[in-house]
Write a protein that holds these residues in place. Structure first.
Motif, PDB file in Angstrom:
ATOM      1  N   ALA A  42       0.828  -1.206   0.000  1.00 31.81           N
ATOM      2  CA  ALA A  42       0.000   0.000   0.000  1.00 31.81           C
ATOM      3  C   ALA A  42       0.861   1.255   0.000  1.00 31.81           C
ATOM      4  O   ALA A  42       2.040   1.242   0.381  1.00 31.81           O
ATOM      5  N   ASP A  43       0.252   2.334  -0.422  1.00 27.05           N
ATOM      6  CA  ASP A  43       0.889   3.652  -0.396  1.00 27.05           C
ATOM      7  C   ASP A  43       0.296   4.413   0.788  1.00 27.05           C
ATOM      8  O   ASP A  43      -0.770   5.018   0.695  1.00 27.05           O
ATOM      9  N   ALA A  44       1.014   4.359   1.927  1.00 19.48           N
ATOM     10  CA  ALA A  44       0.510   4.984   3.158  1.00 19.48           C
ATOM     11  C   ALA A  44       1.627   5.803   3.789  1.00 19.48           C
ATOM     12  O   ALA A  44       2.138   5.481   4.868  1.00 19.48           O
TER      13      ALA A  44
ATOM     14  N   MET B 175      -4.496  -0.847   1.496  1.00 17.91           N
ATOM     15  CA  MET B 175      -4.809  -0.458   2.878  1.00 17.91           C
ATOM     16  C   MET B 175      -6.266  -0.761   3.185  1.00 17.91           C
ATOM     17  O   MET B 175      -6.598  -1.214   4.286  1.00 17.91           O
ATOM     18  N   ARG B 176      -7.127  -0.501   2.217  1.00 23.01           N
ATOM     19  CA  ARG B 176      -8.545  -0.804   2.385  1.00 23.01           C
ATOM     20  C   ARG B 176      -8.736  -2.285   2.691  1.00 23.01           C
ATOM     21  O   ARG B 176      -9.467  -2.666   3.616  1.00 23.01           O
TER      22      ARG B 176
ATOM     23  N   THR C 139     -10.306   4.194   1.549  1.00 25.41           N
ATOM     24  CA  THR C 139     -10.463   4.040   0.097  1.00 25.41           C
ATOM     25  C   THR C 139      -9.131   3.832  -0.616  1.00 25.41           C
ATOM     26  O   THR C 139      -9.091   3.811  -1.850  1.00 25.41           O
ATOM     27  N   THR C 140      -8.055   3.657   0.145  1.00 24.81           N
ATOM     28  CA  THR C 140      -6.725   3.471  -0.450  1.00 24.81           C
ATOM     29  C   THR C 140      -6.510   1.998  -0.796  1.00 24.81           C
ATOM     30  O   THR C 140      -6.731   1.129   0.060  1.00 24.81           O
TER      31      THR C 140
ATOM     32  N   TYR D  78      -9.132   7.273   7.296  1.00 27.80           N
ATOM     33  CA  TYR D  78      -8.322   8.073   6.376  1.00 27.80           C
ATOM     34  C   TYR D  78      -7.915   7.244   5.157  1.00 27.80           C
ATOM     35  O   TYR D  78      -7.917   7.742   4.019  1.00 27.80           O
ATOM     36  N   TYR D  79      -7.571   5.979   5.396  1.00 26.68           N
ATOM     37  CA  TYR D  79      -7.136   5.110   4.301  1.00 26.68           C
ATOM     38  C   TYR D  79      -8.230   4.124   3.870  1.00 26.68           C
ATOM     39  O   TYR D  79      -7.936   3.090   3.277  1.00 26.68           O
TER      40      TYR D  79
END
Length: 396
Positions: free
Chosen positions: A122-124, A142-143, A138-139, A135-136
């Motif tokens: 993931a891009d976090a 991470m979702r 919809t990422t 916050y994440y």
């Protein structure tokens, strides 16, 4: 909020210490071991989930949000430990228990690996200490990671609810009370923590903002739910022991008059006086010392005195048992006086066993000790006839 989370972790930890107070015995008992493991993992979840801990972990690793997979992995391990505890609590053949435990460990082991892999993909890069789930939400990756840890925890809690409902119909007493507390805690976790998290995440998916459910409502509900579950697990195991210790403390105090009378002649080793000694241990030492003193006083027993006091008590309307106790108490007090004054023992008149030495446990000694306690003085300061010194028979 961090204070509440850390407080829950502390209470969790203290509960495990109470259960693990005898490490050797606990290590041989799968139920105690699994209970302690579940409680310790629950405490670690709270510690890891606190924002100060998350910030420290992120700073030490140099990876933004590294505390998230750590916390979620720990929560998954806690969910697995709860299932293992339920399996050991239910019991069965060793092979069946082992098979079910291995299945649970394997399933949640795969879950933990999946959480770590999804986080790495993931891009976090933006650190979030309190609202990472929303916050994440919809990422990509991470979702999926967030949903995966929630589903794994939900499965464990729902299984716990079903098991508690089923077993609650089959058992009674403290075990049923414990199951009800566990059920209440599991339901609170499902509704107050998981449902709040799911609702806040779905709201993000639909373009709404219900983050307060995840950041404000869910953490204290999770803490309260975990504490209720912990109380339910340990109550059936600790309360009987606590009751036994309380009874031991009462018997220890009730033996004080008898111990005060005979302690000077006891040759038993002195009992330990450390504050860490539990009441039952103290009671055992006092019981052994009193029996030793009774043996030392046996040669000084005046059985003619005992018979006179017994006959007097019977004439006053006492039962045979009460008369015997009063007579033995008077004889014992006289023997202690003779031994302290270094008088010659009276002439032996045959073997005799005190009632306290004929019964098992401390009940007989407690009765004898209470017989030594004088009743309240009669009105006007007069001594009741039963406590007066027995008169020597007049010789015509």
């Amino acid at each position: 909020m961090s204070l509440v989370v850390y407080l829950a972790a502390f209470v969790f930890g203290m509960t495990s210490v109470l259960l693990f107070r005898r490490p050797r015995r606990a290590m041989r008992n799968p139920l105690t071991l699994s209970t302690c493991a579940a409680i310790v993992l629950g405490a670690l979840v709270f510690v890891c989930a606190a924002p100060p801990t998350l910030a420290t972990v992120n700073e030490l690793t140099g990876v933004p949000n590294f505390g998230a997979p750590l916390t979620y992995g720990m929560l998954s391990a806690y969910s697995c430990a709860v299932l293992v505890l339920l399996i050991n609590w239910r019991g069965g053949t060793r092979a069946r228990v082992r098979r079910l435990v291995l299945r649970a460990v394997a399933a949640y082991g795969v879950l933990v690996v999946a959480i770590v892999v999804l986080f790495s993909l993931a891009d976090a890069d933006t650190e979030r200490l309190t609202d990472l789930d929303t916050y994440y939400a919809t990422t990509p990756f991470m979702r999926e990671m967030i949903l995966l840890y929630l589903v794994g925890h939900s499965a464990a809690m729902l299984v716990m609810c079903a098991v508690c409902v089923k077993w609650g119909r089959e058992v009674g007493g403290l075990l049923r009370t414990g199951l009800r507390l566990i059920l209440l805690g599991a339901l609170l976790d499902v509704v107050g923590f998981q449902l709040a998290k799911y609702t806040a995440i779905v709201a993000r998916w639909t373009g709404h903002d219900l983050d307060f459910l995840s950041t404000t409502l869910a953490p204290p509900m999770a803490s309260l739910a975990a504490l209720l579950c912990s109380a339910g697990f340990v109550l059936p195991r600790l309360l009987p022991s606590a009751r036994a210790q309380w009874r031991g403390l009462g018997d220890y105090r009730r033996l004080a008059p008898l111990w005060s009378l005979v302690r000077s002649v006891s040759t038993a080793p002195k009992p330990p006086t450390g504050w860490w000694q539990l009441p039952q241990a103290r009671l055992q030492w006092r019981e052994v010392s009193i029996h030793d003193a009774l043996l030392a006083l046996a040669p000084y027993f005046d059985h003619r005195l005992r018979e006179r006091v017994r006959d007097t008590a019977l004439r006053e309307g006492r039962s045979a048992h009460q008369a015997r106790l009063a007579a033995e108490a008077a004889m014992l007090a006289d023997a202690a006086r003779r031994a302290a004054a270094r008088e010659e023992p009276p002439e032996p008149t045959g073997a005799y066993r005190l009632h306290a030495t004929e019964v098992s446990g401390t009940g007989g000694l407690v009765e004898l000790a209470q017989a030594l306690v004088p009743p309240p003085a009669a009105p006007g300061g007069a001594v009741p006839p039963s406590l007066a010194e027995p008169e020597e028979p007049h010789v015509a």
